[in-house]
Design a protein around this motif. Structure first.
Motif, short mmCIF file in Angstrom:
data_model
loop_
_atom_site.label_atom_id
_atom_site.label_comp_id
_atom_site.label_asym_id
_atom_site.label_seq_id
_atom_site.Cartn_x
_atom_site.Cartn_y
_atom_site.Cartn_z
N THR A 86 0.84 -1.20 0.00
CA THR A 86 0.00 0.00 0.00
C THR A 86 0.88 1.25 0.00
O THR A 86 0.59 2.23 -0.69
CB THR A 86 -0.92 -0.01 1.24
OG1 THR A 86 -1.55 -1.29 1.32
CG2 THR A 86 -1.99 1.06 1.15
N ASN A 89 2.39 1.78 -3.45
CA ASN A 89 1.38 2.38 -4.36
C ASN A 89 1.20 3.86 -4.07
O ASN A 89 1.17 4.68 -4.99
CB ASN A 89 0.04 1.66 -4.22
CG ASN A 89 0.12 0.24 -4.76
OD1 ASN A 89 0.99 -0.07 -5.59
ND2 ASN A 89 -0.76 -0.63 -4.30
N ALA A 90 1.07 4.18 -2.79
CA ALA A 90 0.82 5.59 -2.42
C ALA A 90 1.97 6.49 -2.87
O ALA A 90 1.75 7.57 -3.41
CB ALA A 90 0.60 5.69 -0.91
N SER A 95 -3.65 4.34 -6.62
CA SER A 95 -4.55 3.68 -5.68
C SER A 95 -4.33 2.18 -5.82
O SER A 95 -3.82 1.71 -6.85
CB SER A 95 -6.00 4.01 -6.00
OG SER A 95 -6.19 5.39 -5.88
N ASP A 96 -4.76 1.42 -4.81
CA ASP A 96 -4.49 -0.02 -4.83
C ASP A 96 -5.12 -0.73 -6.01
O ASP A 96 -4.65 -1.79 -6.43
CB ASP A 96 -4.97 -0.67 -3.51
CG ASP A 96 -4.14 -0.17 -2.34
OD1 ASP A 96 -3.04 0.36 -2.58
OD2 ASP A 96 -4.62 -0.28 -1.19
N ASP A 98 -5.54 0.67 -9.07
CA ASP A 98 -5.08 1.21 -10.36
C ASP A 98 -4.27 0.16 -11.10
O ASP A 98 -3.65 -0.72 -10.48
CB ASP A 98 -4.20 2.46 -10.14
CG ASP A 98 -5.01 3.71 -9.91
OD1 ASP A 98 -6.15 3.77 -10.39
OD2 ASP A 98 -4.51 4.63 -9.24
N PHE A 229 -3.02 6.10 3.50
CA PHE A 229 -4.31 6.61 3.04
C PHE A 229 -4.37 8.13 3.15
O PHE A 229 -5.21 8.77 2.55
CB PHE A 229 -5.47 5.99 3.84
CG PHE A 229 -5.63 4.50 3.66
CD1 PHE A 229 -4.94 3.82 2.65
CD2 PHE A 229 -6.47 3.76 4.49
CE1 PHE A 229 -5.07 2.44 2.48
CE2 PHE A 229 -6.61 2.38 4.32
CZ PHE A 229 -5.92 1.72 3.32
N ARG A 325 -6.09 9.95 -12.09
CA ARG A 325 -5.98 9.25 -10.81
C ARG A 325 -6.37 10.19 -9.67
O ARG A 325 -7.07 9.79 -8.74
CB ARG A 325 -4.55 8.73 -10.62
CG ARG A 325 -4.23 7.51 -11.46
CD ARG A 325 -2.98 6.81 -10.98
NE ARG A 325 -1.80 7.62 -11.16
CZ ARG A 325 -1.00 7.57 -12.22
NH1 ARG A 325 -1.24 6.71 -13.20
NH2 ARG A 325 0.06 8.35 -12.32
N ARG A 329 -9.36 9.67 -6.97
CA ARG A 329 -9.09 9.67 -5.53
C ARG A 329 -9.90 10.72 -4.79
O ARG A 329 -10.37 10.48 -3.69
CB ARG A 329 -7.61 9.96 -5.30
CG ARG A 329 -6.84 8.77 -4.78
CD ARG A 329 -5.51 9.07 -4.16
NE ARG A 329 -4.79 10.20 -4.65
CZ ARG A 329 -3.91 10.18 -5.64
NH1 ARG A 329 -3.68 9.07 -6.30
NH2 ARG A 329 -3.26 11.27 -6.01
#
Ligand code: GDP
Length: 389
Positions: A86, A89-90, A95-96, A98, A229, A325, A329
């Motif tokens: 996670t 990705n961030a 996002s998880d 994508d 997050f 993206r 989000r």
């Protein structure tokens, strides 16, 4: 180093000639020469002193290629479920769910050493490493099995206290003369759990988590509290600053460009870094303008402009995939985001590579004026600074 006035006076026709190459006189060469950067910068300065635009342009191109080829490999490790994928990705602005995102979930998802290049800066790679201590990656052989040599630094993640394995790994990384950083993940969970209590204080909760990490098994002087997050909260900016301080000079820009635009400070730093390169673009443009082949200087100018603008668009996440993206989000419609970033230059699509039409000739003139104006202002400001110093 020559002072400004004596430098200008030793140039031929110095009073009548505008020469953006003068700018380089005031940019010192770096001491960070592991990859020959200082040497190329020295050569650029030499070409500038000789007022040799083609040689300076060739060396600038070489410098830019060198910068583009600088790699930065960041290993993200920790126990299964700690939030490694996670976090990967961030940091890549994904996002998880994508396309191209590292798989995440409550079951073990990282079982191999997997590279995840940054979508806009593929020279920056985040490596999602399997948890330490599994049968395939036993603790005593872990670094050897993951191929530690290729990593510039390690980030060790934990969603709770750091375990004995984490600490052992950190010591081993240090023994291999590499840097490690402890990241305590899922801070949003901790804050939300505490929020329900009376007398809740976010500040106190964060201090307690920090102390708990240190009191426990974690011997690191610093632990960075992060929520993948809510990257813009807590310690991610501090982590970025710390990496920036610890990395060798030539890797810093790679890190900065690839960092998500989580706060105004990072955006300001990116702006500064990009601004410091304007002198290169201006010189390439000026060298192109000096080529006595009809049409070629326009093509060179266009290529220079497109190269520079593309770089800016990527660095600030204003390219179409990044905007889409961001829209997914945040829930802000993509069309609205696009409308906000439309500049007067972007309003009319520029067909810069076919400059035949009257309209395009006007656009070309407009852009040439902008480039020259920027170069000129830079020159003046550098000269002013030089003569003040
Ligand atoms: P890995 O096994 O270390 O790669 O862990 P994952 O990244 O797959 O994450 C495991 C679980 O934790 C997933 O359900 C994630 O959604 C969740 N998770 C990861 N990071 C965070 C975070 O910052 N906050 C919260 N609340 N959950 C997270």
């Amino acid at each position: 180093m020559l002072d400004c006035d004596s430098y200008i006076s030793c140039l031929p026709n110095h009073k009548s000639k505008f020469c953006p190459l003068l700018l380089f006189q005031y940019f010192s060469t770096s001491t960070d020469d592991q990859f020959g950067f200082a040497l190329v910068k020295e050569e650029i300065n030499e070409a500038v002193l000789k007022n040799n635009q083609p040689a300076a342009a060739a060396k600038i191109t070489e410098l830019m290629m060198k910068e583009k080829n600088i790699t930065l490999n960041i290993a993200i490790t920790g126990e299964s479920g700690a939030g490694k994928s996670t976090f990967v990705n961030a940091l890549r602005g994904l996002s998880d769910d994508d396309e191209g995102a590292a798989p995440t979930g409550v079951t073990e998802t990282t079982i191999e050493v997997t590279p995840y290049p940054h979508p806009n800066y593929p020279n920056v790679t985040l490596w999602d490493l399997p948890g330490i201590g599994s049968t395939k990656f036993p603790a005593d052989k872990y670094l050897e099995l993951v191929g530690f040599e290729k990593f510039d630094l390690f980030i060790i993640i934990s969603a709770t206290r750091f375990t004995e394995n984490d600490v052992k790994l950190a010591q081993e990384i240090q023994r291999m003369k590499k840097k490690f950083y402890f990241v305590r993940s899922k801070i949003d969970n901790d804050i939300n759990a505490e929020r329900r209590k009376r007398n809740f204080s976010a500040e106190r909760t964060l201090t307690k988590i920090r102390e708990d990490c240190v009191k426990g098994e974690c011997s690191s002087p610093q632990v960075f509290l992060v929520s993948s997050f809510e990257l813009y909260l807590y310690d991610l900016p501090l982590l970025q600053q710390t990496l920036d301080r610890d990395l060798p000079g030539h890797k810093r820009d790679a890190l900065l460009c690839a960092m998500p635009n989580i706060n105004p400070e990072i955006i300001r730093k990116k702006k500064q870094a990009l601004k410091s390169k304007v002198k290169y673009w201006a010189t390439l443009s000026a060298a192109g303008a000096a080529v006595p082949v009809p049409g070629l200087s326009i093509a060179v100018d266009a290529a220079v402009l497109v190269g520079a603008v593309t770089h800016y668009v990527f660095a600030f996440g204003l390219d179409i995939p990044s905007l889409k993206r961001l829209s997914a989000r945040t829930g802000v419609p993509y069309a609205d985001l696009r409308a906000v970033i439309m500049s007067p230059l972007a309003v009319a699509p520029l067909d810069l590579l076919s400059p035949g039409s009257g309209a395009n000739r006007n656009k070309k003139d407009f852009i040439t004026k902008i480039i020259k104006n920027i170069s000129w202002q830079l020159l003046i400001s550098q000269q002013t600074r030089g003569s003040e110093g």
